[in-house]
Design a protein around this motif. Structure first.
Motif, mmCIF file in Angstrom:
data_model
loop_
_atom_site.group_PDB
_atom_site.id
_atom_site.type_symbol
_atom_site.label_atom_id
_atom_site.label_comp_id
_atom_site.label_asym_id
_atom_site.label_seq_id
_atom_site.Cartn_x
_atom_site.Cartn_y
_atom_site.Cartn_z
ATOM 1 N N GLU A 89 1.012 -1.525 0.181
ATOM 2 C CA GLU A 89 -0.214 -0.203 -0.071
ATOM 3 C C GLU A 89 0.718 1.565 0.001
ATOM 4 O OE1 GLU A 89 -3.755 1.714 3.366
ATOM 5 O OE2 GLU A 89 -2.978 -0.435 3.097
ATOM 6 N N TYR A 90 0.360 2.208 -1.014
ATOM 7 C CA TYR A 90 1.490 3.322 -0.727
ATOM 8 C C TYR A 90 0.904 4.983 -0.722
ATOM 9 C CZ TYR A 90 4.134 -0.240 -3.342
ATOM 10 O OH TYR A 90 5.186 -1.400 -3.004
ATOM 11 N N PRO A 91 0.873 6.046 -0.413
ATOM 12 C CA PRO A 91 0.288 6.561 -0.224
ATOM 13 C C PRO A 91 0.180 7.916 -1.294
ATOM 14 C CG PRO A 91 2.552 7.092 0.677
ATOM 15 C CD PRO A 91 2.740 5.993 0.039
ATOM 16 N N MET A 92 -0.544 6.912 -2.843
ATOM 17 C CA MET A 92 -1.176 7.684 -3.990
ATOM 18 C C MET A 92 -2.321 7.928 -4.015
ATOM 19 S SD MET A 92 1.400 4.464 -5.992
ATOM 20 C CE MET A 92 0.326 3.133 -6.331
ATOM 21 N N ALA A 93 -2.410 7.974 -4.982
ATOM 22 C CA ALA A 93 -3.958 8.128 -6.359
ATOM 23 C C ALA A 93 -3.684 6.653 -7.345
ATOM 24 C CB ALA A 93 -4.395 9.458 -6.642
ATOM 25 N N HIS A 94 -4.883 6.812 -7.854
ATOM 26 C CA HIS A 94 -5.039 5.919 -8.788
ATOM 27 C C HIS A 94 -3.600 5.742 -9.513
ATOM 28 C CE1 HIS A 94 -7.466 2.904 -10.778
ATOM 29 N NE2 HIS A 94 -7.109 3.328 -11.674
ATOM 30 N N SER A 95 -2.643 5.883 -9.309
ATOM 31 C CA SER A 95 -1.798 5.894 -10.128
ATOM 32 C C SER A 95 -0.338 4.928 -9.915
ATOM 33 C CB SER A 95 -1.244 6.873 -10.265
ATOM 34 O OG SER A 95 -0.110 7.400 -9.283
ATOM 35 N N VAL A 96 0.915 5.227 -10.181
ATOM 36 C CA VAL A 96 2.661 4.121 -9.907
ATOM 37 C C VAL A 96 3.336 5.457 -8.779
ATOM 38 C CG1 VAL A 96 1.989 2.237 -10.987
ATOM 39 C CG2 VAL A 96 3.518 4.573 -11.859
ATOM 40 N N CYS A 97 4.202 4.743 -8.109
ATOM 41 C CA CYS A 97 4.435 5.228 -7.873
ATOM 42 C C CYS A 97 6.477 4.863 -7.276
ATOM 43 C CB CYS A 97 4.834 5.953 -6.010
ATOM 44 S SG CYS A 97 5.065 4.790 -4.647
ATOM 45 N N ALA A 98 7.273 6.160 -7.595
ATOM 46 C CA ALA A 98 8.772 5.073 -7.196
ATOM 47 C C ALA A 98 9.275 4.569 -6.183
ATOM 48 C CB ALA A 98 9.540 6.178 -6.551
ATOM 49 N N ASP A 99 8.260 4.132 -5.033
ATOM 50 C CA ASP A 99 8.883 3.136 -4.161
ATOM 51 C C ASP A 99 8.081 1.955 -4.912
ATOM 52 O OD1 ASP A 99 10.082 4.653 -2.492
ATOM 53 O OD2 ASP A 99 8.353 4.904 -1.281
ATOM 54 N N GLU A 100 6.765 1.833 -5.810
ATOM 55 C CA GLU A 100 5.909 0.197 -5.825
ATOM 56 C C GLU A 100 6.601 0.049 -6.761
ATOM 57 O OE1 GLU A 100 1.761 -0.122 -7.123
ATOM 58 O OE2 GLU A 100 2.557 2.086 -8.252
ATOM 59 N N ILE A 101 7.717 1.505 -7.634
ATOM 60 C CA ILE A 101 8.252 0.301 -9.016
ATOM 61 C C ILE A 101 9.312 -0.459 -8.400
ATOM 62 C CG2 ILE A 101 10.059 1.466 -10.375
ATOM 63 C CD1 ILE A 101 8.007 3.230 -11.389
ATOM 64 N N ALA A 102 9.901 0.308 -7.354
ATOM 65 C CA ALA A 102 11.367 -0.238 -6.751
ATOM 66 C C ALA A 102 11.070 -2.010 -6.126
ATOM 67 C CB ALA A 102 12.065 1.023 -5.620
ATOM 68 N N ASP A 103 9.646 -1.711 -5.532
ATOM 69 C CA ASP A 103 9.205 -2.964 -4.660
ATOM 70 C C ASP A 103 8.817 -4.321 -5.893
ATOM 71 O OD1 ASP A 103 9.653 -1.762 -2.665
ATOM 72 O OD2 ASP A 103 7.565 -1.606 -2.245
#
Length: 228
Positions: free
Chosen positions: A204-218
Motif C-alpha cells: 500500500e502506498y500514499p498515492m492516488a490511482h497511479s504508480v510511484c517510485a517506491d512501488e516500482i522499486a518493490d
C-alpha cells in the motif's frame, strides 16, 4: 522495440537481451494503450543477466458503459465502481479478453518461453485482467502482478480457478488515496485470495490511482525474486 499485430492483439514488444528466456505481459488501464508502461522497464533495476521480453498489448476499442458508452480501449465493458456494490462486468467481453491474453501467452510458448517464465502484469483494468486470466490459466505461470485493481468475477473464482496456478506468487499494490478503484475493493480482493490459499504479497502506498517510485522499486525486487 517493435510492434506486433497479425490476428493477435497488437502489442509493443521490448527485449532486454538477445534470446529472451522470460516474458512479462503487461496490460494497460482503461482508455490508455500499450505505450503507457513502456518507460517503466528501465526503472525496474533488473539485472542484465535476465533476458526478458516485455509485451505491452493494446486492448480493443469498445463502448464502455461506466463512461456513458464512449468508445475507448478497454479490456471489457463494465458499470458501477462502488465500495459496497463493487463492479458489474459484462462477461462476454471479459471472457473475450481472457482468451486474447491466453493467445499471447500461447504464442510465447511457441517462441520457446516456458510457462513458468511468464508473468502476467497489469494496472487498473489491466491488473484485473491479469488476475482473472492468470488464476484460470491451465499451466503454471511465474507470477501475477496486479496494480491498483480489483478481482473481477470474484464469485466465480472458486469454481473456475485452475489448480496449476494454486501456488502462484501474486504481487498486489494499491494507493491509499485511490479515487478510481476504491481501496475497499482491492482489500477485499486481497483478502479473498489470501483466504483461498494464494501466496499474496500486499503493498500500500500514499498515492492516488497511479504508480510511484517506491512501488516500482518493490516491483523490481519481486520480479528478481520470482525470475532468478
Amino acid at each position: 522495440m517493435t510492434t506486433l499485430s497479425a490476428e493477435l492483439l497488437p502489442a509493443i514488444e521490448l527485449e532486454t537481451g538477445v534470446h529472451p528466456t522470460h516474458t512479462i505481459l503487461w496490460m494497460h488501464g482503461l482508455g490508455a494503450d500499450g505505450n503507457d508502461f513502456v518507460p517503466i522497464v528501465d526503472e525496474l533495476g533488473l539485472p542484465s543477466s535476465l533476458h526478458i521480453r516485455f509485451l505491452f498489448p493494446h486492448a480493443p476499442m469498445r463502448p464502455v458503459s461506466i463512461n456513458r458508452g464512449l468508445v475507448m480501449r478497454a479490456w471489457h465493458d463494465y458499470d458501477v465502481v462502488d465500495p459496497h456494490s463493487g463492479v458489474r462486468e459484462e462477461m462476454t467481453s471479459l471472457r473475450d479478453s481472457q482468451r486474447a491474453i491466453e493467445a499471447l501467452i500461447d504464442r510465447e510458448l511457441h517462441r520457446g518461453i516456458e510457462p513458468g517464465n511468464v508473468v502476467l502484469a497489469g494496472f487498473s483494468q489491466g491488473g484485473a485482467m491479469a488476475l482473472h486470466t492468470g488464476l484460470r490459466y491451465p499451466e503454471e505461470l511465474a507470477g501475477i502482478m496486479a496494480l491498483s485493481c480489483y478481482l473481477p468475477a470474484s464469485q466465480m473464482l472458486a469454481a473456475e480457478a485452475h489448480r496449476a496456478n494454486a501456488g502462484i506468487s501474486i504481487f498486489m499494490a494499491h494507493g491509499s488515496a485511490d479515487n478510481v478503484v476504491p481501496m475497499t475493493l482491492a482489500a477485499a480482493a486481497s483478502r479473498q485470495l489470501h483466504e483461498s490459499g494464494y501466496a499474496m504479497e500486499w503493498h500500500e502506498y500514499p498515492m492516488a490511482h497511479s504508480v510511484c517510485a517506491d512501488e516500482i522499486a518493490d516491483i523490481g525486487d519481486w520480479l528478481k525474486r520470482i525470475l532468478t
